[in-house]
Design a protein around this motif. Sequence first.
Motif, PDB file in Angstrom:
ATOM      1  N   LYS A   1       0.830  -1.209   0.000  1.00  0.00           N
ATOM      2  CA  LYS A   1       0.000   0.000   0.000  1.00  0.00           C
ATOM      3  C   LYS A   1       0.870   1.267   0.000  1.00  0.00           C
ATOM      4  O   LYS A   1       1.998   1.251   0.518  1.00  0.00           O
ATOM      5  CB  LYS A   1      -0.862   0.014   1.257  1.00  0.00           C
ATOM      6  CG  LYS A   1      -1.836  -1.159   1.313  1.00  0.00           C
ATOM      7  CD  LYS A   1      -3.270  -0.667   1.246  1.00  0.00           C
ATOM      8  CE  LYS A   1      -4.261  -1.779   1.021  1.00  0.00           C
ATOM      9  NZ  LYS A   1      -4.346  -2.727   2.128  1.00  0.00           N
ATOM     10  N   ILE A   2       0.315   2.325  -0.557  1.00  0.00           N
ATOM     11  CA  ILE A   2       0.977   3.639  -0.502  1.00  0.00           C
ATOM     12  C   ILE A   2       0.597   4.269   0.831  1.00  0.00           C
ATOM     13  O   ILE A   2      -0.575   4.586   1.055  1.00  0.00           O
ATOM     14  CB  ILE A   2       0.550   4.523  -1.689  1.00  0.00           C
ATOM     15  CG1 ILE A   2       0.970   3.859  -3.000  1.00  0.00           C
ATOM     16  CG2 ILE A   2       1.143   5.926  -1.557  1.00  0.00           C
ATOM     17  CD1 ILE A   2       0.457   4.528  -4.258  1.00  0.00           C
ATOM     18  N   LYS A   3       1.589   4.406   1.708  1.00  0.00           N
ATOM     19  CA  LYS A   3       1.316   4.841   3.075  1.00  0.00           C
ATOM     20  C   LYS A   3       2.438   5.731   3.579  1.00  0.00           C
ATOM     21  O   LYS A   3       3.551   5.676   3.054  1.00  0.00           O
ATOM     22  CB  LYS A   3       1.274   3.612   4.001  1.00  0.00           C
ATOM     23  CG  LYS A   3      -0.007   2.791   3.922  1.00  0.00           C
ATOM     24  CD  LYS A   3       0.216   1.467   4.662  1.00  0.00           C
ATOM     25  CE  LYS A   3      -1.078   0.739   4.931  1.00  0.00           C
ATOM     26  NZ  LYS A   3      -1.826   1.258   6.064  1.00  0.00           N
ATOM     27  N   VAL A   4       2.131   6.498   4.642  1.00  0.00           N
ATOM     28  CA  VAL A   4       3.202   7.259   5.272  1.00  0.00           C
ATOM     29  C   VAL A   4       4.060   6.297   6.093  1.00  0.00           C
ATOM     30  O   VAL A   4       3.564   5.291   6.601  1.00  0.00           O
ATOM     31  CB  VAL A   4       2.686   8.407   6.173  1.00  0.00           C
ATOM     32  CG1 VAL A   4       2.019   9.494   5.352  1.00  0.00           C
ATOM     33  CG2 VAL A   4       1.764   7.893   7.257  1.00  0.00           C
TER      34      VAL A   4
ATOM     35  N   GLN B   1      10.549 -11.853   7.559  1.00  0.00           N
ATOM     36  CA  GLN B   1       9.463 -11.167   6.854  1.00  0.00           C
ATOM     37  C   GLN B   1       9.187  -9.842   7.543  1.00  0.00           C
ATOM     38  O   GLN B   1       9.061  -9.800   8.767  1.00  0.00           O
ATOM     39  CB  GLN B   1       8.196 -12.012   6.944  1.00  0.00           C
ATOM     40  CG  GLN B   1       7.927 -12.824   5.714  1.00  0.00           C
ATOM     41  CD  GLN B   1       6.449 -13.202   5.622  1.00  0.00           C
ATOM     42  OE1 GLN B   1       5.734 -13.173   6.615  1.00  0.00           O
ATOM     43  NE2 GLN B   1       6.012 -13.555   4.436  1.00  0.00           N
ATOM     44  N   ILE B   2       9.084  -8.766   6.775  1.00  0.00           N
ATOM     45  CA  ILE B   2       8.751  -7.462   7.370  1.00  0.00           C
ATOM     46  C   ILE B   2       7.714  -6.753   6.484  1.00  0.00           C
ATOM     47  O   ILE B   2       7.618  -7.045   5.294  1.00  0.00           O
ATOM     48  CB  ILE B   2      10.003  -6.548   7.550  1.00  0.00           C
ATOM     49  CG1 ILE B   2      10.639  -6.187   6.200  1.00  0.00           C
ATOM     50  CG2 ILE B   2      11.016  -7.194   8.486  1.00  0.00           C
ATOM     51  CD1 ILE B   2      11.714  -5.106   6.303  1.00  0.00           C
TER      52      ILE B   2
ATOM     53  N   LEU C   1       1.932   0.742   9.214  1.00  0.00           N
ATOM     54  CA  LEU C   1       2.242  -0.575   8.648  1.00  0.00           C
ATOM     55  C   LEU C   1       1.064  -1.547   8.701  1.00  0.00           C
ATOM     56  O   LEU C   1       1.224  -2.735   8.411  1.00  0.00           O
ATOM     57  CB  LEU C   1       3.454  -1.174   9.377  1.00  0.00           C
ATOM     58  CG  LEU C   1       4.701  -0.268   9.343  1.00  0.00           C
ATOM     59  CD1 LEU C   1       5.824  -0.872  10.159  1.00  0.00           C
ATOM     60  CD2 LEU C   1       5.153  -0.009   7.922  1.00  0.00           C
ATOM     61  N   ALA C   2      -0.126  -1.039   9.049  1.00  0.00           N
ATOM     62  CA  ALA C   2      -1.295  -1.922   9.125  1.00  0.00           C
ATOM     63  C   ALA C   2      -1.740  -2.326   7.727  1.00  0.00           C
ATOM     64  O   ALA C   2      -1.721  -1.510   6.801  1.00  0.00           O
ATOM     65  CB  ALA C   2      -2.431  -1.210   9.850  1.00  0.00           C
ATOM     66  N   ASN C   3      -2.125  -3.580   7.585  1.00  0.00           N
ATOM     67  CA  ASN C   3      -2.744  -4.061   6.333  1.00  0.00           C
ATOM     68  C   ASN C   3      -1.914  -3.824   5.082  1.00  0.00           C
ATOM     69  O   ASN C   3      -2.453  -3.483   4.049  1.00  0.00           O
ATOM     70  CB  ASN C   3      -4.108  -3.409   6.115  1.00  0.00           C
ATOM     71  CG  ASN C   3      -5.026  -3.634   7.281  1.00  0.00           C
ATOM     72  OD1 ASN C   3      -5.082  -4.744   7.815  1.00  0.00           O
ATOM     73  ND2 ASN C   3      -5.695  -2.599   7.712  1.00  0.00           N
ATOM     74  N   THR C   4      -0.624  -3.982   5.182  1.00  0.00           N
ATOM     75  CA  THR C   4       0.160  -3.901   3.947  1.00  0.00           C
ATOM     76  C   THR C   4       0.875  -5.236   3.734  1.00  0.00           C
ATOM     77  O   THR C   4       0.933  -6.076   4.630  1.00  0.00           O
ATOM     78  CB  THR C   4       1.136  -2.701   3.961  1.00  0.00           C
ATOM     79  OG1 THR C   4       1.637  -2.513   2.624  1.00  0.00           O
ATOM     80  CG2 THR C   4       2.291  -2.888   4.928  1.00  0.00           C
TER      81      THR C   4
END
Length: 188
Positions: A88-91, A111-112, A95-98
């Motif tokens: 996802k494109i996020k700030v 895994q990260i 890190l939720a739901n990516t």
Amino acid sequence: MKIPIEISARHIHLSEKDFEKLFGKNEKLIPLRKLSQPGEFASDKTVEIVNRNKKIANVRVLGPFRKNSQAEISLTDAYFLKLSPMPKIKVSGDLANTTKIIIKGEKSSIQIPCIIAKRHLHASIKEARQLKLKNNQKISVEVEGIRGITFHEIVVRISDNYRLALHLDTDEGNSAGIFGKTEGTLEL
Ligand SMILES: [Zn+2]
């Protein structure tokens, strides 16, 4: 008002715990080069991002350690790696739901979470006051030149640990034909 622009290449932030898993307990995260944001540095360590038979080597680990590990790559990288679902494109830090990716260090693989960094402007409290900007406000910055373009939806992030800089990723930099040091104009 002129805004310095910096292009962020793909990179990794690690927690100390994940660093130890990847490189071993006796290794240190050694600064190679300072980045524009005070205290931030490019380290001597790199990892490999792996997805099935695709891989991207020599992905720089930045320091200092963070509370949570995260990878920041471009959409071009995500297509190359055939990630599914796409990150996802996020700030940074959200890190939720990516999508998670596998990174490989000298000792092991982990895994990260992986994001495509949302374009953002760093500013100190003083700089933000001078520019009349508020935290989390969205702004636009125009870049001139042969591929002149105006970037919208830039999130303002204010902290006294920051110094004025617009951060774009390599896809965005390439789309605007940005090479090396560039400035843009803040549009209000
Ligand atoms: Zn940034």
